[in-house]
Scaffold this motif. Structure first.
Motif, PDB file in Angstrom:
ATOM      1  N   MET A 249       0.851  -1.191   0.000  1.00 46.63           N
ATOM      2  CA  MET A 249       0.000   0.000   0.000  1.00 46.63           C
ATOM      3  C   MET A 249       0.885   1.239   0.000  1.00 46.63           C
ATOM      4  N   ILE A 250       0.706   2.107  -1.031  1.00 49.23           N
ATOM      5  CA  ILE A 250       1.516   3.332  -1.027  1.00 49.23           C
ATOM      6  C   ILE A 250       0.631   4.572  -1.184  1.00 49.23           C
ATOM      7  N   GLU A 251       1.237   5.731  -0.901  1.00 45.51           N
ATOM      8  CA  GLU A 251       0.557   7.009  -0.986  1.00 45.51           C
ATOM      9  C   GLU A 251       0.871   7.632  -2.343  1.00 45.51           C
ATOM     10  N   PRO A 252      -0.019   8.480  -2.875  1.00 44.28           N
ATOM     11  CA  PRO A 252       0.205   9.011  -4.233  1.00 44.28           C
ATOM     12  C   PRO A 252       1.405   9.944  -4.348  1.00 44.28           C
ATOM     13  N   TYR A 253       1.924  10.419  -3.219  1.00 40.66           N
ATOM     14  CA  TYR A 253       3.028  11.382  -3.308  1.00 40.66           C
ATOM     15  C   TYR A 253       4.404  10.737  -3.185  1.00 40.66           C
ATOM     16  N   PHE A 254       4.446   9.406  -3.150  1.00 37.76           N
ATOM     17  CA  PHE A 254       5.752   8.734  -3.128  1.00 37.76           C
ATOM     18  C   PHE A 254       6.081   8.161  -4.499  1.00 37.76           C
ATOM     19  N   ASP A 255       7.380   8.071  -4.766  1.00 36.07           N
ATOM     20  CA  ASP A 255       7.876   7.501  -5.999  1.00 36.07           C
ATOM     21  C   ASP A 255       7.551   6.003  -6.027  1.00 36.07           C
ATOM     22  N   ARG A 256       7.087   5.507  -7.184  1.00 39.16           N
ATOM     23  CA  ARG A 256       6.678   4.092  -7.287  1.00 39.16           C
ATOM     24  C   ARG A 256       7.850   3.169  -7.551  1.00 39.16           C
ATOM     25  N   LYS A 257       9.020   3.719  -7.860  1.00 40.29           N
ATOM     26  CA  LYS A 257      10.110   2.889  -8.375  1.00 40.29           C
ATOM     27  C   LYS A 257      10.448   1.728  -7.433  1.00 40.29           C
ATOM     28  N   THR A 258      10.732   2.056  -6.177  1.00 48.21           N
ATOM     29  CA  THR A 258      11.108   0.997  -5.236  1.00 48.21           C
ATOM     30  C   THR A 258       9.956   0.027  -4.976  1.00 48.21           C
ATOM     31  N   PRO A 259       8.741   0.527  -4.668  1.00 50.88           N
ATOM     32  CA  PRO A 259       7.644  -0.428  -4.467  1.00 50.88           C
ATOM     33  C   PRO A 259       7.403  -1.322  -5.685  1.00 50.88           C
ATOM     34  N   ASP A 260       7.522  -0.762  -6.897  1.00 53.80           N
ATOM     35  CA  ASP A 260       7.332  -1.571  -8.101  1.00 53.80           C
ATOM     36  C   ASP A 260       8.402  -2.655  -8.209  1.00 53.80           C
ATOM     37  N   ALA A 261       9.644  -2.289  -7.880  1.00 47.88           N
ATOM     38  CA  ALA A 261      10.733  -3.268  -7.942  1.00 47.88           C
ATOM     39  C   ALA A 261      10.484  -4.395  -6.931  1.00 47.88           C
ATOM     40  N   ILE A 262      10.027  -4.009  -5.744  1.00 52.57           N
ATOM     41  CA  ILE A 262       9.733  -5.021  -4.717  1.00 52.57           C
ATOM     42  C   ILE A 262       8.607  -5.934  -5.210  1.00 52.57           C
ATOM     43  N   ALA A 263       7.602  -5.332  -5.842  1.00 56.16           N
ATOM     44  CA  ALA A 263       6.460  -6.110  -6.330  1.00 56.16           C
ATOM     45  C   ALA A 263       6.908  -7.116  -7.398  1.00 56.16           C
ATOM     46  N   ARG A 264       7.820  -6.692  -8.285  1.00 54.81           N
ATOM     47  CA  ARG A 264       8.307  -7.610  -9.325  1.00 54.81           C
ATOM     48  C   ARG A 264       9.011  -8.815  -8.709  1.00 54.81           C
ATOM     49  N   GLU A 265       9.788  -8.552  -7.657  1.00 49.89           N
ATOM     50  CA  GLU A 265      10.541  -9.618  -7.015  1.00 49.89           C
ATOM     51  C   GLU A 265       9.644 -10.591  -6.248  1.00 49.89           C
ATOM     52  N   THR A 266       8.535 -10.058  -5.713  1.00 55.46           N
ATOM     53  CA  THR A 266       7.748 -10.865  -4.780  1.00 55.46           C
ATOM     54  C   THR A 266       6.402 -11.288  -5.361  1.00 55.46           C
ATOM     55  N   GLY A 267       6.088 -10.796  -6.558  1.00 54.22           N
ATOM     56  CA  GLY A 267       4.784 -11.112  -7.138  1.00 54.22           C
ATOM     57  C   GLY A 267       3.646 -10.394  -6.434  1.00 54.22           C
ATOM     58  N   ALA A 268       3.979  -9.333  -5.733  1.00 54.94           N
ATOM     59  CA  ALA A 268       2.943  -8.577  -5.027  1.00 54.94           C
ATOM     60  C   ALA A 268       2.338  -7.516  -5.946  1.00 54.94           C
ATOM     61  N   GLN A 269       1.275  -6.919  -5.494  1.00 59.14           N
ATOM     62  CA  GLN A 269       0.647  -5.841  -6.255  1.00 59.14           C
ATOM     63  C   GLN A 269       0.786  -4.532  -5.473  1.00 59.14           C
ATOM     64  N   VAL A 270       1.164  -3.461  -6.206  1.00 64.88           N
ATOM     65  CA  VAL A 270       1.257  -2.140  -5.576  1.00 64.88           C
ATOM     66  C   VAL A 270      -0.083  -1.436  -5.759  1.00 64.88           C
ATOM     67  N   ILE A 271      -0.674  -0.973  -4.659  1.00 63.67           N
ATOM     68  CA  ILE A 271      -1.895  -0.185  -4.810  1.00 63.67           C
ATOM     69  C   ILE A 271      -1.660   1.212  -4.235  1.00 63.67           C
ATOM     70  N   VAL A 272      -2.057   2.211  -5.053  1.00 68.79           N
ATOM     71  CA  VAL A 272      -1.918   3.608  -4.614  1.00 68.79           C
ATOM     72  C   VAL A 272      -3.228   4.016  -3.961  1.00 68.79           C
ATOM     73  N   LEU A 273      -3.235   4.033  -2.649  1.00 67.08           N
ATOM     74  CA  LEU A 273      -4.451   4.383  -1.919  1.00 67.08           C
ATOM     75  C   LEU A 273      -4.561   5.891  -1.774  1.00 67.08           C
ATOM     76  N   ALA A 274      -5.754   6.333  -1.465  1.00 67.88           N
ATOM     77  CA  ALA A 274      -5.935   7.746  -1.152  1.00 67.88           C
ATOM     78  C   ALA A 274      -5.695   7.909   0.350  1.00 67.88           C
ATOM     79  N   PRO A 275      -4.643   8.639   0.738  1.00 65.38           N
ATOM     80  CA  PRO A 275      -4.397   8.832   2.167  1.00 65.38           C
ATOM     81  C   PRO A 275      -5.308   9.908   2.755  1.00 65.38           C
ATOM     82  N   SER A 276      -5.950  10.659   1.885  1.00 63.92           N
ATOM     83  CA  SER A 276      -6.801  11.761   2.327  1.00 63.92           C
ATOM     84  C   SER A 276      -7.905  11.973   1.318  1.00 63.92           C
ATOM     85  N   VAL A 277      -8.933  12.668   1.740  1.00 59.92           N
ATOM     86  CA  VAL A 277      -9.943  13.151   0.813  1.00 59.92           C
ATOM     87  C   VAL A 277      -9.223  14.020  -0.223  1.00 59.92           C
ATOM     88  N   GLY A 278      -9.556  13.846  -1.487  1.00 58.09           N
ATOM     89  CA  GLY A 278      -8.861  14.610  -2.530  1.00 58.09           C
ATOM     90  C   GLY A 278      -7.592  13.924  -3.003  1.00 58.09           C
TER      91      GLY A 278
END
Lengths: 307, 313
Positions: A249-278
């Motif tokens: 689970m990541i926030e929209p204001y963080f870079d996806r590069k590292t989470p995406d790399a982790i997801a490729r290695e582990t077969g996980a899915q990265v989801i960009v959640l809304a941490p706040s209204v808007g």
């Protein structure tokens, strides 16, 4: 006829301006507080947030345009727990508005009655990263805290405008009822996935994961506020493989590069959640915030078969 | 309470301005608190190889009527931008040449006095007018009698262009007595403009700031008034979460003789291990009026402990 239309228009303008005059001008630091204030205040208030929902609320710039908003504010509502410590104090200092100064009667710290998690025990040092000494400030992500915030706002607005107290009480009761219904819906959607293990980027989600029974086993950040490091990322990948974690689970204001790399290695899915209204398109109020996040989490768990 | 340490190293040759090779340049101790419902106090003590001094110490009256804000104490005068900033918040290791030639160096215009500012409310943009009066002893100013106070006026306009970009423009004027004679004055006029870009969604990874300050000095001397001009222009770009690159160009006459001109470029690279520390290198090429050219490498370690300070805008 013409005169009558003009007269009606004149009366309408007068009424509108009288209404605008009466509206309590509320400024909030985040869009979550803005949404909850709107639920309670209805048309008796005008409300505006300084930060946007897709912005990291720790790192907002203290722009002079915000000084103007605070200058004319009748009420300031902030998240507190040092979330805004890097930018709100200089704005308040320059606002030339004595009512919204800390400890002033129009300065409302929304965290007062909220359930706060991760309050550190013992001594904290910066070696732990940017740990908030008075607990995790992302508490609005637990729906019950939304209720507590709303109640606090209801009390404050009633103090400011006693004749409207019944109106605010009725709006709060309505919000409370709709929130209770929505909570049942969210809980039902998440019920089959209690105990599912997830990883999050920052420690933004403890109230959310506690409310819906998710188990956070690690973070993309090695320490709060410290960007990902190669060694920590490797350890996290190992741990995620060992425990078969499939959701990041990541926030929209963080870079996806590292989470995406982790997801490729582990077969996980990265989801960009809304941490706040808007925080994402369509997330326009406090209810839609949880609708959006719960929906994303549920579909990610279903797709990856996470346990 | 917080402490900020500023360690500076300098290599290369410079026969005009000497600086130590390695120096614990400053440890700044900050005390900031609310005094009572009407005021707050900010005290910055600076411990340096020159000794301990009050860098700033002032009271801010936050609840005055009429949209006024007043400060009383010793403080950095509101002349332009670089003059108002503490060394650790500048985007460079050093200060621009025009600050050395016109405003008295790194300390700049920093004096005991009273500052009153007012928001000029209008529907278009943020507009603030500031009037200040000081003892008249800092930077180019010197007093010969008690009445020789210095005066300052500043008008600052700011407007958001989009949610990510904004423009900040200021005009400053100050006047005070100088050391050339009993009755001679120095008048300084400055224009500053800053353009900022910081996309909200990527605020922790990207930002750009372009800034220029132009200053005109008119210094009364026994031979008559000397009119001099100085400026700098700088650009800073954050290209990764922890990395910033910057460039600055300096050009300034000397206040006492406009025929003497110092100029040159600087290139800066900054690394942020965390929000609380910073490592910076700067290459500085300066052509001095004396005909001397110097090439220097400056490096700096900054660290902060204690209370989390707010970021100046």
């Amino acid at each position: 006829m013409k005169i009558r239309t003009l007269g009606a228009a004149f009366v309408a303008v007068l009424l509108a301006s009288a209404n605008a005059f009466a509206a309590i001008k509320v400024v909030t630091t985040t869009e979550d507080l803005e949404s909850i204030a709107r639920e309670v205040g209805g048309d008796k208030i005008s409300v505006e947030s300084l930060a946007k929902g897709y912005q990291d609320p720790h790192f907002v710039e203290a722009k002079p345009s915000f000084i103007l908003k605070l200058h004319s504010a009748d009420l300031l509502i902030l998240v507190g727990r040092e979330l805004e410590i890097g930018w709100l104090p200089p704005l308040i200092n320059q606002a030339r508005n004595d009512r919204i100064q800390p400890n002033g009667d129009r300065y409302l710290d929304a965290s007062q009655t909220a359930k706060i998690l991760e309050i550190p025990n013992g001594q904290i040092t910066r070696a732990m990263g940017d740990v908030h000494p008075s607990g995790n400030p992302h508490y609005w992500l637990g729906p019950d805290n939304g209720r507590r915030i709303a109640q606090l706002i209801q009390k404050k607005l009633s103090e400011i405008s006693p004749p409207d107290a019944a109106y605010f009480a009725q709006r709060y009761a309505d919000f409370d009822r709709r929130l209770a219904e929505a909570e049942k819906r969210w809980q039902a959607a998440m019920a089959p996935y209690k105990g599912v293990k997830v990883v999050t980027y920052h420690r933004s989600w403890p109230n959310f994961t506690e409310a819906f029974g998710l188990d956070v086993i690690g973070y993309v950040e090695p320490k709060p506020g410290i960007p990902p490091s190669p060694s920590h990322t490797l350890e996290l990948i190992q741990e995620m493989k060992r425990q078969q974690v499939k959701v990041i689970m990541i926030e929209p204001y963080f870079d996806r590069k590292t989470p995406d790399a982790i997801a490729r290695e582990t077969g996980a899915q990265v989801i960009v959640l809304a941490p706040s209204v808007g925080g994402e398109k369509g997330v326009t109020d406090y209810f839609k915030l949880f609708d959006y996040d719960v929906n994303l989490v549920v579909s990610a768990i279903k797709q990856t078969g996470a346990k | 309470m917080a402490v900020i340490g500023n360690f500076i190293g300098t290599t290369g040759e410079n026969t005009i301005e000497s600086a130590p090779s390695l120096e614990m340049h400053e440890a700044e101790v900050t005390f900031q608190a609310v005094v009572d419902p009407y005021a707050r106090a900010d005290v910055f003590l600076s411990a340096s190889p020159d000794g301990l001094e009050i860098e700033e110490g002032f009271l801010t009256l936050t609840s005055l009527p009429g949209g006024l804000l007043a400060k009383v104490g010793k403080m950095k005068e509101q002349f332009g931008k670089a003059n108002t900033m503490h060394a650790h918040t500048l985007p460079w290791v050093d200060v621009p040449i025009v600050m050395k030639n016109f405003l008295g160096g790194e300390e700049g215009l920093n004096d005991s006095g009273v500052s009153v500012s007012k928001l000029l409310l209008n529907p278009l943009f943020f507009l603030e007018a500031t009037g200040e009066v000081y003892e008249g002893t800092s930077g180019p100013f010197q007093t010969h009698e008690r009445n020789d106070v210095s005066w300052l006026g500043r008008l600052r306009g700011y407007r958001d262009i989009t949610e990510s970009t904004n423009l900040d423009v200021g005009f400053s004027f100050t006047r005070g007595h100088n050391d050339a004679g009993l009755d001679t004055t120095t008048r300084l006029f400055g224009v500053d403009a800053t353009f900022r870009y910081r996309p909200l969604r990527r605020a922790i990874y990207r930002r750009f700031m372009g800034r220029t300050e132009l200053m005109w000095s008119r210094r009364g001397q026994d031979i008559g008034d000397v009119s001099a001009f100085g400026m700098y222009a700088s650009a800073d770009y954050q290209f990764a979460r922890r990395w910033f690159a910057g460039v600055r160009f300096d050009h300034s006459d000397r206040a006492y003789d406009a025929n003497l001109v110092d100029q040159g470029p600087s290139f800066i690279l900054t690394y942020w291990p965390s929000e609380f520390s910073q490592i910076r290198g700067q290459y500085r090429h300066t052509k001095y009026a004396e005909g001397v050219t110097s090439n220097e490498a400056l490096f700096q370690f900054l660290f902060s402990i204690g209370a989390h300070g707010a970021h100046v805008f």
